[in-house]
Design an enzyme around this catalytic site. Structure first.
Site, PDB file in Angstrom:
ATOM      1  N   ASP A  46     -56.348  -6.773  -2.314  1.00 22.23           N
ATOM      2  CA  ASP A  46     -55.767  -6.009  -3.869  1.00 22.23           C
ATOM      3  C   ASP A  46     -57.062  -5.848  -4.555  1.00 22.23           C
ATOM      4  O   ASP A  46     -57.624  -6.582  -5.271  1.00 22.23           O
ATOM      5  CB  ASP A  46     -55.024  -7.164  -4.250  1.00 22.23           C
ATOM      6  N   TYR A  51     -61.038  -2.105 -11.620  1.00 24.57           N
ATOM      7  CA  TYR A  51     -61.889  -3.044 -11.076  1.00 24.57           C
ATOM      8  C   TYR A  51     -63.402  -2.408 -10.736  1.00 24.57           C
ATOM      9  O   TYR A  51     -64.297  -3.236 -10.386  1.00 24.57           O
ATOM     10  CB  TYR A  51     -61.361  -3.836  -9.690  1.00 24.57           C
ATOM     11  N   LYS A  76     -54.652   0.575  -7.889  1.00 24.67           N
ATOM     12  CA  LYS A  76     -53.576   0.586  -9.179  1.00 24.67           C
ATOM     13  C   LYS A  76     -54.216   1.774 -10.015  1.00 24.67           C
ATOM     14  O   LYS A  76     -55.352   1.855 -10.237  1.00 24.67           O
ATOM     15  CB  LYS A  76     -53.655  -0.900  -9.932  1.00 24.67           C
ATOM     16  N   HIS A 109     -50.916   0.168 -13.290  1.00 17.51           N
ATOM     17  CA  HIS A 109     -51.418  -1.089 -13.559  1.00 17.51           C
ATOM     18  C   HIS A 109     -51.065  -1.927 -14.715  1.00 17.51           C
ATOM     19  O   HIS A 109     -50.724  -3.181 -14.689  1.00 17.51           O
ATOM     20  CB  HIS A 109     -53.038  -0.974 -13.756  1.00 17.51           C
TER      21      HIS A 109
END
Length: 278
Positions: A46, A51, A76, A109
């Site tokens: 994930d 990120y 996302k 997100h």
């Protein structure tokens, strides 16, 4: 309840999503962690644009001995990329960073950019799915009013809603709505971010001692017993391995009731909590 590391849930489009995955938030050397996770038999990673490790995740998968089609990968759309055109472009950028031909699941997100951009982004992701660039479309951090606006606009429901879930923040109304409407629930921060006074709460510790397990394993097992897809995050090789050692024990009704009793509602949140955004 009989789960194994190979256990999956069926998404509306027919794809199977592994019930346990590796979260890579704040993991900028995700290549190493992904390799370690795949070696430990994880088949679900994930990630997210925010990120800043999509490229590293893709490198880890490419360098592993596991076929791409045997790994379920999520990303996302970050808030700044929401909106119809920017979301479409961001999907292409994510594919390029991963080095993939497709992404298994793409989520919005968070709901912060507002209703107009949320719906524009959702439309864009559905189009990207229909074109084969992504396989499933979902959301993250969505409250019930955000979920309802999707169907009220004439769109199909999301395949997934990924929200913060652990014994202290159970978001029961959102979970119930998702389960009644065929939306798979994913649990992020299932380990309570190791928050002192919560992760080591006496109730959790007592249950762990009862089963000869550690607190993290009890928390992961609790989410699985709830029927959720769970995404424990770690970059520690030992923790990556131990977090999947949760299929040789089960929690009984008393254990589940004791953990359920820890719920503090919104006050139990240990991270951002966008579900109440307008």
């Amino acid at each position: 309840m009989a789960f194994t590391l190979k256990s999956t849930a069926r998404l509306p489009g027919g794809h199977q999503i592994p019930l346990l995955g590796l979260g890579v938030y704040q993991n900028y050397d995700a290549r190493t962690s992904v390799l370690q996770a795949l070696e430990a038999s994880y088949r679900h990673i994930d990630s997210a644009q925010a990120y800043r490790n999509e490229e590293a995740v893709g490198q880890g998968i490419a360098q592993s001995n596991v076929k791409r089609e045997d790994i379920f990968v999520t990303s996302k759309v970050t808030g700044r990329n929401q909106g119809y055109q920017s979301a479409l472009q961001s999907v292409d950028k994510s594919l390029e960073k991963f080095g993939f031909d497709y992404i298994d699941l793409f989520l919005i997100h968070d709901p912060y950019p507002g209703k107009i951009k949320r719906l524009e982004t959702y439309k864009a992701l559905l189009e990207a799915r229909d074109e084969g660039r992504i396989r499933n479309v979902g959301v993250s951090n969505y409250g019930i009013h955000h979920l309802k606006e999707i169907t009220e606009a004439g769109f199909e429901p999301p395949a997934v809603n990924q929200i913060q879930l652990h014994p202290f923040c159970q978001q029961r109304e959102i979970v119930d709505y998702c389960q009644r409407n065929g939306i798979i629930v994913q649990a992020y921060s299932p380990l309570i971010r190791a928050r002192e006074g919560m992760f080591d709460h006496p109730t959790i510790t007592a249950i762990a001692n009862k089963h000869g397990k550690d607190n993290a394993q009890v928390l992961i097992r609790w989410t699985l017993r709830k029927g959720w897809v769970t995404l424990p995050k770690s970059s520690d090789p030992k923790r990556i391995a131990s977090n999947v050692a949760v299929f040789d024990f089960d929690l009984d009704r008393e254990d589940m009731a004791d953990l359920d009793s820890l719920d503090r509602g919104d006050d139990g949140s240990v991270t951002w909590h966008p579900v109440n955004a307008p």
